[in-house]
Design an enzyme around this catalytic site. Structure first.
Site, PDB file in Angstrom:
ATOM      1  N   LYS A  80     102.984 156.645   8.960  1.00 34.78           N
ATOM      2  CA  LYS A  80     102.635 155.642   8.273  1.00 34.78           C
ATOM      3  C   LYS A  80     101.285 156.672   8.173  1.00 34.78           C
ATOM      4  O   LYS A  80     100.605 156.397   6.950  1.00 34.78           O
ATOM      5  CB  LYS A  80     102.032 153.973   8.135  1.00 34.78           C
ATOM      6  CG  LYS A  80     100.880 154.282   9.119  1.00 34.78           C
ATOM      7  CD  LYS A  80     100.495 152.663   9.519  1.00 34.78           C
ATOM      8  CE  LYS A  80      99.556 153.151  10.469  1.00 34.78           C
ATOM      9  NZ  LYS A  80      98.714 151.014  10.571  1.00 34.78           N
ATOM     10  N   ARG A 128      96.009 146.491   2.315  1.00 36.92           N
ATOM     11  CA  ARG A 128      95.405 145.180   2.639  1.00 36.92           C
ATOM     12  C   ARG A 128      94.269 144.431   2.131  1.00 36.92           C
ATOM     13  O   ARG A 128      94.661 143.313   1.606  1.00 36.92           O
ATOM     14  CB  ARG A 128      95.357 144.937   4.796  1.00 36.92           C
ATOM     15  CG  ARG A 128      96.234 146.327   4.965  1.00 36.92           C
ATOM     16  CD  ARG A 128      95.347 146.137   6.823  1.00 36.92           C
ATOM     17  NE  ARG A 128      97.139 146.870   7.923  1.00 36.92           N
ATOM     18  CZ  ARG A 128      96.247 147.165   9.020  1.00 36.92           C
ATOM     19  NH1 ARG A 128      95.510 148.321   9.150  1.00 36.92           N
ATOM     20  NH2 ARG A 128      97.249 147.487   9.506  1.00 36.92           N
ATOM     21  N   ARG A 145      86.760 150.411  11.051  1.00 36.32           N
ATOM     22  CA  ARG A 145      87.544 152.063  11.065  1.00 36.32           C
ATOM     23  C   ARG A 145      86.976 152.517  13.033  1.00 36.32           C
ATOM     24  O   ARG A 145      86.370 150.988  13.057  1.00 36.32           O
ATOM     25  CB  ARG A 145      86.392 153.356  10.752  1.00 36.32           C
ATOM     26  CG  ARG A 145      86.671 153.415   9.723  1.00 36.32           C
ATOM     27  CD  ARG A 145      88.349 154.211   9.333  1.00 36.32           C
ATOM     28  NE  ARG A 145      88.568 155.101  10.264  1.00 36.32           N
ATOM     29  CZ  ARG A 145      88.146 156.269  10.127  1.00 36.32           C
ATOM     30  NH1 ARG A 145      87.037 156.639   9.141  1.00 36.32           N
ATOM     31  NH2 ARG A 145      88.618 157.034  10.687  1.00 36.32           N
ATOM     32  N   CYS A 238      96.579 156.664   0.847  1.00 37.51           N
ATOM     33  CA  CYS A 238      95.067 155.663   1.657  1.00 37.51           C
ATOM     34  C   CYS A 238      94.433 154.995   0.387  1.00 37.51           C
ATOM     35  O   CYS A 238      94.153 154.508   0.663  1.00 37.51           O
ATOM     36  CB  CYS A 238      95.059 156.421   3.121  1.00 37.51           C
ATOM     37  SG  CYS A 238      93.693 157.316   2.561  1.00 37.51           S
TER      38      CYS A 238
END
Length: 286
Positions: A80, A128, A145, A238
């Site tokens: 990914k 998400r 993060r 992203c």
């Protein structure tokens, strides 16, 4: 024969690289493999959500440069993390059998439906975040993060009521006992390639490609081709809330995709099934 493998320095990246090396040595006992640690831009910038950095290949670019410069012979990535547009001269040499691609919720015991309104859920993934808002708009989705162990520590220290991470990372680290709930695809479709590894090499290095091919799982590779084709056709990265999942059963490949507005209010979802050998065109059609 000696090969040099490139890896990021995180515990998870090293575990993935060492897994690939063990598999290669199992079929090639005389093979000698050295591991070189290469720090990427994504490893260095830990205080900014990935989507705000606005750069594709945050976790792979330095490894790709090392490949092109013949400093390493292959690199092991989380699929990914690998942009759909690859530099000329490089290719995906193998896609090993995929681990469960699901997203999972980790809390101190409460499932997603039981969390109170305004519960703080940690994730820096816009995909998400958007899908969670579509399912429960009353949650407070907060940036998170760091390496996997850092994310779990922040949860344990009370900074979050829950965090969303990939099942595959917890599985590979041996931490699946931390999972509170596996999220269904109806709630949160994974990122393209989630749960899979990408073994990347130079496209003209025939000896290395031949060795790496022993790691390839055909069904997983076809599913990934469809997912990445879907992502490329949408121009996604992203910064865009896109989820997709390919599943191969026999000769058939079913591809399910979703695009969500960042606030979760607008959602487009569909799926199609076709012959798995047409994986790329299935992704484009969806």
């Amino acid at each position: 024969m000696k090969l040099i493998a490139g890896s990021r320095g995180s515990a998870l990246a090293l575990r993935q690289t060492n897994w690939a090396i063990e598999k290669l040595k199992h079929t090639n006992p005389d093979l000698e493999i050295e591991v070189i640690i290469i720090k990427t831009k994504g490893d260095k910038i830990l205080d900014v959500p990935l989507a705000k950095i606005g750069d594709k290949g945050l976790f792979v670019k330095e490894l790709e440069v090392a490949l092109l410069n013949h400093e390493i012979d292959f690199a092991v990535h989380s699929m990914k993390d690998l942009p759909v547009n690859m530099p000329a001269g490089l290719c995906i040499a193998a896609v090993p059998e995929r681990t469960d691609p699901s997203d999972v919720l980790v809390t101190k015991g409460l499932r997603l439906t039981d969390l109170p309104p305004m519960a703080r859920i940690g994730t820096s993934s816009v995909r998400r975040k958007a899908q969670l808002y579509a399912y429960r708009a009353d949650l407070c989705i907060t940036p998170l993060r760091g390496n996997l162990d850092t994310r779990l520590r922040k949860l344990d220290e009370g900074e979050y009521d829950g965090i969303i991470v990939a099942y595959a990372g917890l599985y590979r680290m041996g931490w699946i006992d931390r999972i509170t709930e596996k999220l269904s695809p109806e709630v949160c479709l994974p990122a393209a390639g989630q749960g899979a590894l990408a073994i990347q090499a130079r496209s003209d290095d025939k000896k290395t490609l031949e060795l790496l091919q022993t790691l390839d799982d055909h069904s997983s590779h076809l599913a990934i081709l469809a997912e990445r084709s879907f992502l490329e056709a949408l121009g996604g990265g992203c910064q865009i809330p896109i989820g997709v999942l390919g599943e191969v059963k026999g000769d058939d490949l079913t591809l399910s995709g979703v695009v969500v507005s960042p606030d979760g209010r607008h959602i487009v979802r569909n799926s199609i099934t076709g012959n798995a050998k047409n994986a790329i065109s299935i992704g484009q059609e969806l």
